[in-house]
Design a protein around this motif. Structure first.
Motif, PDB file in Angstrom:
ATOM      1  N   PRO A 104       0.835  -1.210   0.000  1.00 20.90           N
ATOM      2  CA  PRO A 104       0.000   0.000   0.000  1.00 20.90           C
ATOM      3  C   PRO A 104       0.864   1.253   0.000  1.00 20.90           C
ATOM      4  O   PRO A 104       2.091   1.197   0.156  1.00 20.90           O
ATOM      5  N   PHE A 105       0.201   2.396  -0.144  1.00 22.90           N
ATOM      6  CA  PHE A 105       0.900   3.674  -0.263  1.00 22.90           C
ATOM      7  C   PHE A 105       0.385   4.658   0.784  1.00 22.90           C
ATOM      8  O   PHE A 105      -0.803   4.684   1.108  1.00 22.90           O
ATOM      9  N   ASP A 106       1.299   5.483   1.259  1.00 18.64           N
ATOM     10  CA  ASP A 106       0.949   6.480   2.274  1.00 18.64           C
ATOM     11  C   ASP A 106       0.266   7.692   1.661  1.00 18.64           C
ATOM     12  O   ASP A 106      -0.497   8.386   2.342  1.00 18.64           O
ATOM     13  N   ALA A 132      -2.671   2.884   2.314  1.00 14.34           N
ATOM     14  CA  ALA A 132      -2.278   2.283   3.586  1.00 14.34           C
ATOM     15  C   ALA A 132      -3.167   2.826   4.703  1.00 14.34           C
ATOM     16  O   ALA A 132      -3.722   3.926   4.588  1.00 14.34           O
ATOM     17  N   PRO A 133      -3.332   2.081   5.798  1.00  8.01           N
ATOM     18  CA  PRO A 133      -4.074   2.618   6.942  1.00  8.01           C
ATOM     19  C   PRO A 133      -3.482   3.950   7.394  1.00  8.01           C
ATOM     20  O   PRO A 133      -2.270   4.092   7.547  1.00  8.01           O
ATOM     21  N   GLY A 134      -4.345   4.940   7.566  1.00  8.66           N
ATOM     22  CA  GLY A 134      -3.899   6.271   7.959  1.00  8.66           C
ATOM     23  C   GLY A 134      -3.331   7.092   6.817  1.00  8.66           C
ATOM     24  O   GLY A 134      -2.898   8.225   7.020  1.00  8.66           O
ATOM     25  N   GLY A 135      -3.339   6.514   5.610  1.00 13.41           N
ATOM     26  CA  GLY A 135      -2.792   7.215   4.454  1.00 13.41           C
ATOM     27  C   GLY A 135      -3.696   8.333   3.962  1.00 13.41           C
ATOM     28  O   GLY A 135      -4.830   8.504   4.438  1.00 13.41           O
ATOM     29  N   ARG A 241      -8.526  12.001   4.052  1.00 13.30           N
ATOM     30  CA  ARG A 241      -8.307  10.778   4.807  1.00 13.30           C
ATOM     31  C   ARG A 241      -9.613  10.014   4.902  1.00 13.30           C
ATOM     32  O   ARG A 241     -10.698  10.619   4.854  1.00 13.30           O
ATOM     33  N   ARG A 242      -9.513   8.704   5.021  1.00 15.79           N
ATOM     34  CA  ARG A 242     -10.715   7.900   5.206  1.00 15.79           C
ATOM     35  C   ARG A 242     -11.351   8.249   6.541  1.00 15.79           C
ATOM     36  O   ARG A 242     -10.690   8.310   7.575  1.00 15.79           O
ATOM     37  N   THR A 243     -12.649   8.500   6.538  1.00 16.42           N
ATOM     38  CA  THR A 243     -13.351   8.827   7.785  1.00 16.42           C
ATOM     39  C   THR A 243     -13.315   7.640   8.734  1.00 16.42           C
ATOM     40  O   THR A 243     -13.141   7.808   9.951  1.00 16.42           O
ATOM     41  N   SER A 244     -13.450   6.441   8.202  1.00 17.28           N
ATOM     42  CA  SER A 244     -13.323   5.219   8.988  1.00 17.28           C
ATOM     43  C   SER A 244     -12.293   4.328   8.305  1.00 17.28           C
ATOM     44  O   SER A 244     -12.525   3.841   7.195  1.00 17.28           O
ATOM     45  N   ASP A 245     -11.140   4.138   8.951  1.00 21.33           N
ATOM     46  CA  ASP A 245     -10.089   3.313   8.348  1.00 21.33           C
ATOM     47  C   ASP A 245     -10.408   1.833   8.552  1.00 21.33           C
ATOM     48  O   ASP A 245     -10.686   1.406   9.660  1.00 21.33           O
TER      49      ASP A 245
END
Length: 245
Positions: A104-106, A132-135, A241-245
């Motif tokens: 994944p990518f940041d 990526a999570p938090g990306g 950013r994703r509201t819910s990761d």
């Protein structure tokens, strides 16, 4: 001349290929790259200018670009080599919609390329697959500043106004953490640069078989900008950013 040739010449003096000045690009990348060892992906990278500027933010940043154009990727490789950035850049010649990666990518970029995915939300769906999570996602697309004419819609596409655009992004599960609306100066500078570069090329290559066509194209595009959409079309870049990761 095909559209790729026209674009290459038109963007000689404005390689970012969007109505943004250097300070705006720098600020967007600063907000999008959240870690020193970030891995960055550009879906529809063209000549790779966004990736090269991302790599220039730090020695541990790594980047990958995806584009279908062999010529654009060759341009990106040449530019990376001239800036000594080639060792941290990987380029893939394929459709961005079909691209897969083992990691994944940041930061996932797609600025001014939403048409390739069928719109802004499909672009975000494509970016989500690689995040990526938090990306973060850095996306740029048009919107209507004022009610457009039918001719403007037919020419540029069926955009929404800025508030509706942000509502749709939020409803799709994204939270803006930064944004930039291109100023009138940025919008005008971009148009002047594009069609001025194309016209200059035509005048500098009067004996070239495509010279007359290039000059007519520059005049036509400049007239369309001034008469059809200059007062109604805008451009927004969002760091999401994703509201819910």
């Amino acid at each position: 001349m095909n559209s790729e040739q026209i674009s290459r010449i038109a963007h000689v003096d404005h390689p970012i290929k969007s109505p943004l000045d250097d300070d705006s690009v720098r600020q967007l990348l600063d907000r999008g790259i959240s870690r020193a060892d970030a891995r960055v992906l550009d879906l529809g990278c063209g000549g790779g200018e966004w990736l090269l500027r991302a790599l220039s933010t730090g020695p541990r940043v790594r980047a990958e670009g995806v584009d279908i154009s062999e010529e654009a990727l060759a341009q990106a490789r040449e530019a990376a080599s001239s800036r000594n950035l080639q060792e941290r850049l990987v380029l893939h010649q394929r459709s961005a919609a079909d691209f897969t990666s083992p990691h994944p990518f940041d930061l996932v970029l797609s600025v001014g390329a939403a048409h390739a995915f069928g719109g802004l939300l499909p672009t975000l769906a494509a970016a989500r697959k690689h995040l990526a999570p938090g990306g973060r996602v850095l996306v740029g697309d048009g919107f209507w500043e004022k009610e457009p004419s039918r001719e403007a819609v037919e020419m540029l596409g069926d955009f929404a106004d800025l508030a509706t655009t942000l509502d749709r992004v939020a409803a799709d599960g994204w939270t803006p953490v930064h944004g930039h609306v291109s100023t009138r100066r940025e919008l005008d500078d971009y148009e002047w640069a594009c069609w001025g570069s194309l016209a200059s090329w035509a005048l500098d290559h009067r004996d070239h078989p495509d010279s007359s066509e290039a000059l007519v194209t520059a005049a036509t595009r400049r007239s369309e900008w001034l008469r059809v959409y200059r007062d109604t079309w805008g451009f927004v870049c969002l760091v999401l950013r994703r509201t819910s990761d």
